[in-house]
Enzyme design. Structure first.
Site, PDB file in Angstrom:
ATOM      1  N   ASN A   9       0.974  -1.071   0.166  1.00  0.00           N
ATOM      2  CA  ASN A   9       0.070   0.384   0.248  1.00  0.00           C
ATOM      3  C   ASN A   9       1.103   0.959   0.008  1.00  0.00           C
ATOM      4  O   ASN A   9       1.546   1.422   1.032  1.00  0.00           O
ATOM      5  CB  ASN A   9      -1.123  -0.088   1.458  1.00  0.00           C
ATOM      6  CG  ASN A   9      -1.688   1.236   1.313  1.00  0.00           C
ATOM      7  OD1 ASN A   9      -1.746   2.158   0.321  1.00  0.00           O
ATOM      8  ND2 ASN A   9      -2.263   1.010   2.431  1.00  0.00           N
ATOM      9  N   LYS A  11      -0.309   4.235  -0.290  1.00  0.00           N
ATOM     10  CA  LYS A  11      -0.375   5.708   0.364  1.00  0.00           C
ATOM     11  C   LYS A  11      -0.213   6.949  -0.670  1.00  0.00           C
ATOM     12  O   LYS A  11      -0.296   6.733  -1.969  1.00  0.00           O
ATOM     13  CB  LYS A  11      -0.265   5.614   1.767  1.00  0.00           C
ATOM     14  CG  LYS A  11       0.270   4.468   2.810  1.00  0.00           C
ATOM     15  CD  LYS A  11       0.302   4.374   3.929  1.00  0.00           C
ATOM     16  CE  LYS A  11      -0.299   3.365   4.284  1.00  0.00           C
ATOM     17  NZ  LYS A  11      -0.306   3.365   6.286  1.00  0.00           N
ATOM     18  N   HIS A  96      -9.131   1.243   4.703  1.00  0.00           N
ATOM     19  CA  HIS A  96      -7.535   1.167   5.308  1.00  0.00           C
ATOM     20  C   HIS A  96      -8.300   2.553   6.705  1.00  0.00           C
ATOM     21  O   HIS A  96      -9.263   3.894   6.758  1.00  0.00           O
ATOM     22  CB  HIS A  96      -6.848   1.841   4.668  1.00  0.00           C
ATOM     23  CG  HIS A  96      -5.489   2.305   5.058  1.00  0.00           C
ATOM     24  ND1 HIS A  96      -5.907   3.000   5.936  1.00  0.00           N
ATOM     25  CD2 HIS A  96      -4.542   0.922   5.032  1.00  0.00           C
ATOM     26  CE1 HIS A  96      -4.132   2.518   6.714  1.00  0.00           C
ATOM     27  NE2 HIS A  96      -3.644   1.536   6.084  1.00  0.00           N
ATOM     28  N   GLU A  98      -6.609   4.525   7.923  1.00  0.00           N
ATOM     29  CA  GLU A  98      -6.563   6.131   7.299  1.00  0.00           C
ATOM     30  C   GLU A  98      -7.840   6.917   6.585  1.00  0.00           C
ATOM     31  O   GLU A  98      -8.176   8.045   6.914  1.00  0.00           O
ATOM     32  CB  GLU A  98      -5.438   6.550   6.686  1.00  0.00           C
ATOM     33  CG  GLU A  98      -4.099   5.898   7.242  1.00  0.00           C
ATOM     34  CD  GLU A  98      -3.242   5.921   6.934  1.00  0.00           C
ATOM     35  OE1 GLU A  98      -2.864   5.394   5.287  1.00  0.00           O
ATOM     36  OE2 GLU A  98      -1.890   5.533   7.574  1.00  0.00           O
ATOM     37  N   GLU A 167      -5.280  -4.736  10.834  1.00  0.00           N
ATOM     38  CA  GLU A 167      -3.953  -3.559  10.645  1.00  0.00           C
ATOM     39  C   GLU A 167      -4.196  -3.087  11.956  1.00  0.00           C
ATOM     40  O   GLU A 167      -5.104  -1.888  11.797  1.00  0.00           O
ATOM     41  CB  GLU A 167      -4.251  -2.366   9.640  1.00  0.00           C
ATOM     42  CG  GLU A 167      -3.834  -3.676   8.229  1.00  0.00           C
ATOM     43  CD  GLU A 167      -3.417  -2.488   7.042  1.00  0.00           C
ATOM     44  OE1 GLU A 167      -2.037  -2.755   6.799  1.00  0.00           O
ATOM     45  OE2 GLU A 167      -4.038  -1.272   6.828  1.00  0.00           O
ATOM     46  N   GLY A 173       2.766   2.581  10.562  1.00  0.00           N
ATOM     47  CA  GLY A 173       3.486   3.488  10.593  1.00  0.00           C
ATOM     48  C   GLY A 173       4.493   4.112  12.274  1.00  0.00           C
ATOM     49  O   GLY A 173       5.334   5.073  12.245  1.00  0.00           O
ATOM     50  N   SER A 213       4.023  -1.860  10.390  1.00  0.00           N
ATOM     51  CA  SER A 213       5.278  -2.387  10.981  1.00  0.00           C
ATOM     52  C   SER A 213       6.137  -3.116  10.463  1.00  0.00           C
ATOM     53  O   SER A 213       6.401  -4.060  11.074  1.00  0.00           O
ATOM     54  CB  SER A 213       5.449  -2.012  12.082  1.00  0.00           C
ATOM     55  OG  SER A 213       4.936  -0.874  12.048  1.00  0.00           O
TER      56      SER A 213
END
Ligand code: 13P
Length: 251
Positions: A9, A11, A96, A98, A167, A173, A213
């Protein structure tokens, strides 16, 4: 039986030129490296057409990172599932964290987006995961169950086309990976939730990826767990070397 999958991904990273270069590097490395999993790269909308021109989607899947819940019309700035499909893409990431956290996407919208993706022949990579507070207050199993249940209006046939990605938001991250045991525990839980609704066969055939991660140094341990069927990779997908290091964790 379910497939092992490593998906990148990207992003909101890379220009089109940089993205084409990265896709080329990944495609070339894949051709030269025996691998035991399906590999997908999910890229910004702006990159899809140019990346499709340099990859063979029979060997390297290509996905978008989102699509609209609408079909067409006066939705300035939106990109429909049909448009994504028309680029030659094969996959789309939906839900996702985000998107959920920064753009307020809710379960109802995500069910609609998933239906649109499926209607256009795209494979949804449907993301679920708890935030740190939910991990710490012990509600994480219920939170993730609720996110998976958002798809339970799908027919068994449609649900069987979904790839799930777990996730944990606190691991994205942050350099703070879930332990392999934490991932396994949640993946088994997700599989049970699916089995209760759709039966054991569909649950056993659903690929459940871990994201957060994930790196070449921890991928092998994570992927060795029986219910971890691969990874959805953010930062480490932005360099062909590290992405391939994760792909090779299945060798
Ligand atoms: P990182 O691998 O950068 O933690 O991101 C994970 C992710 O969000 C993939 O969708």
């Amino acid at each position: 039986m379910r497939k092992n999958i490593v998906a990148g991904n990207w992003k909101m990273n890379t220009t089109v030129g940089e993205g084409v270069e990265l896709a080329n590097e990944v495609a070339e490395a894949l051709n030269n490296t025996p691998h035991n999993c399906e590999v997908v790269i999910c890229v910004p909308f702006t990159h899809l057409v140019a990346v499709k021109a340099v990859v063979d989607t029979d060997t390297l899947g290509l996905g978008a990172e989102n699509c609209s819940e609408h079909d067409k019309g006066a939705y300035t700035g939106e990109v429909s599932a049909e448009m994504v499909k028309s680029t030659g893409a094969t996959h789309v990431i939906l839900g996702h964290s985000e998107r959920r956290l920064y753009f307020g996407e809710n379960n109802e919208q995500l069910l609609t987006k998933t239906r649109k993706a499926l209607a256009n022949g795209l494979t949804p990579i449907f993301c679920v995961g708890e935030v740190l507070e939910e991990r710490e207050n012990g509600t994480y199993n219920d939170v993730v169950k609720g996110q998976v249940e958002a798809l339970f209006e799908l027919s068994p046939e449609d649900f069987s086309k979904i790839v799930v990605a777990y996730e944990p938001v606190w691991a994205i991250g942050t350099g703070k990976t879930a332990t392999a045991d934490q991932a396994q525990e949640m993946h088994a839980h997700i599989r049970n939730v699916i089995a209760e609704k759709y039966g054991k066969e569909i649950a056993d055939n659903t690929s459940i990826l871990y994201g957060g991660s994930c790196k070449p140094t921890n991928a092998k341990e994570l992927f060795a767990k029986p219910d971890v069927d691969g990874g959805l990779i953010g930062g480490a997908a932005l360099k062909a070397d590290s992405f391939m290091g994760i792909v090779e964790a299945f060798n």
